[in-house]
Design an enzyme around this catalytic site. Structure first.
Site, PDB file in Angstrom:
ATOM      1  N   LYS A   1      49.675  -9.661  15.689  1.00 53.58           N
ATOM      2  CA  LYS A   1      49.455 -10.966  15.066  1.00 53.58           C
ATOM      3  C   LYS A   1      48.193 -11.636  15.603  1.00 53.58           C
ATOM      4  O   LYS A   1      47.450 -12.242  14.879  1.00 53.58           O
ATOM      5  CB  LYS A   1      50.664 -11.878  15.324  1.00 53.58           C
ATOM      6  CG  LYS A   1      51.719 -11.786  14.242  1.00 53.58           C
ATOM      7  CD  LYS A   1      52.900 -12.682  14.568  1.00 53.58           C
ATOM      8  CE  LYS A   1      53.878 -11.929  15.451  1.00 53.58           C
ATOM      9  NZ  LYS A   1      54.695 -12.765  16.307  1.00 53.58           N
TER      10      LYS A   1
ATOM     11  N   HIS B   1      31.129  -5.256  26.400  1.00 49.90           N
ATOM     12  CA  HIS B   1      31.966  -4.104  26.761  1.00 49.90           C
ATOM     13  C   HIS B   1      31.100  -2.854  26.917  1.00 49.90           C
ATOM     14  O   HIS B   1      31.277  -2.081  27.865  1.00 49.90           O
ATOM     15  CB  HIS B   1      33.008  -3.828  25.661  1.00 49.90           C
ATOM     16  CG  HIS B   1      34.030  -4.913  25.468  1.00 49.90           C
ATOM     17  ND1 HIS B   1      34.303  -5.463  24.246  1.00 49.90           N
ATOM     18  CD2 HIS B   1      34.862  -5.522  26.349  1.00 49.90           C
ATOM     19  CE1 HIS B   1      35.262  -6.365  24.365  1.00 49.90           C
ATOM     20  NE2 HIS B   1      35.625  -6.430  25.640  1.00 49.90           N
TER      21      HIS B   1
ATOM     22  N   SER C   1      34.796 -11.296  22.589  1.00 53.49           N
ATOM     23  CA  SER C   1      35.260 -10.863  21.269  1.00 53.49           C
ATOM     24  C   SER C   1      35.627 -12.084  20.423  1.00 53.49           C
ATOM     25  O   SER C   1      35.436 -12.093  19.212  1.00 53.49           O
ATOM     26  CB  SER C   1      36.469  -9.947  21.414  1.00 53.49           C
ATOM     27  OG  SER C   1      36.124  -8.800  22.148  1.00 53.49           O
TER      28      SER C   1
ATOM     29  N   ARG D   1      32.652 -12.081  33.793  1.00 54.27           N
ATOM     30  CA  ARG D   1      31.647 -12.965  33.187  1.00 54.27           C
ATOM     31  C   ARG D   1      31.545 -14.244  34.015  1.00 54.27           C
ATOM     32  O   ARG D   1      31.590 -14.190  35.224  1.00 54.27           O
ATOM     33  CB  ARG D   1      32.028 -13.273  31.735  1.00 54.27           C
ATOM     34  CG  ARG D   1      31.828 -12.101  30.816  1.00 54.27           C
ATOM     35  CD  ARG D   1      32.525 -12.285  29.503  1.00 54.27           C
ATOM     36  NE  ARG D   1      33.964 -12.207  29.699  1.00 54.27           N
ATOM     37  CZ  ARG D   1      34.862 -12.175  28.730  1.00 54.27           C
ATOM     38  NH1 ARG D   1      34.473 -12.248  27.485  1.00 54.27           N
ATOM     39  NH2 ARG D   1      36.142 -12.069  28.998  1.00 54.27           N
TER      40      ARG D   1
END
Ligand code: ADP
Length: 167
Positions: free
Chosen positions: A42, A18, A130, A91
């Protein structure tokens, strides 16, 4: 007239991939709004506030960067913020189909106002996500290569909570 763009994403947490996209976007645009998606808590490790604070710890001193949260449609938020250009990172091949779909719908939903600019991931970040960072963190792996040192501690602390070592 200044050139402004938005970089939307989950940033759960912000990675070197990022950061690379943000820094390169800042070479093209005068101002960048980093827009953190307020998705269902969640699924994410970090609350929106935590994700925003991590980004601010890196870019807080840069007057050309603003960090905000949004929910709902990106195009609605862009209209509200008076922004037309969204930056996305691309990506490996797996990103392509999803990103293409997203960019086409955003363009259509905004009646042609919203354009997406893709920046290719740098070679070293091509497979960084991530999700991978969280996987490494929960298994106590080394994160130094993948995240900024200013957020390293926050991720390791969260991993301890996830492992049940800390309340
Ligand atoms: P993720 O897909 O890892 O959850 P985000 O939703 O936060 O990440 O992604 C926001 C944008 O940043 C997307 O366009 C995504 O393709 C891009 N991005 C994520 N990781 C990287 C990376 N390692 N290199 C380049 N771009 C990336």
């Amino acid at each position: 007239m200044s050139r402004n763009a938005i970089y939307p994403g989950s940033f759960d947490p912000i990675s070197n991939g990022h950061i690379d996209i943000i820094n390169r976007a800042l070479n093209i645009f005068d101002n960048l709004v980093i827009a953190v998606l307020n998705n269902s808590e969640k699924k994410s490790w970090f609350s929106v506030e935590e994700r925003i604070n991590m980004i601010k710890s890196i870019y807080g001193n840069n007057k050309n960067v603003q960090v905000k949260s949004f929910d709902g449609l990106l195009v609605s938020f862009m209209e509200k913020e008076n922004l037309n250009i969204a930056i996305r990172g691309l990506r490996a091949v797996s990103d392509y189909e999803y990103e293409l779909q997203l960019s086409l719908f955003n363009n259509q939903l905004s009646n042609g106002k919203c354009e997406t600019i893709f920046l290719p991931a740098s070679r070293e970040n091509l497979y960084l996500s991530s999700t991978v960072i969280k996987e490494i963190a929960i298994n106590k792996g080394k994160l130094e290569e993948y995240v900024d040192k200013l957020v390293l501690n926050k991720i390791e602390e969260k991993a301890k909570i996830k492992r049940g070592e800390k309340l």
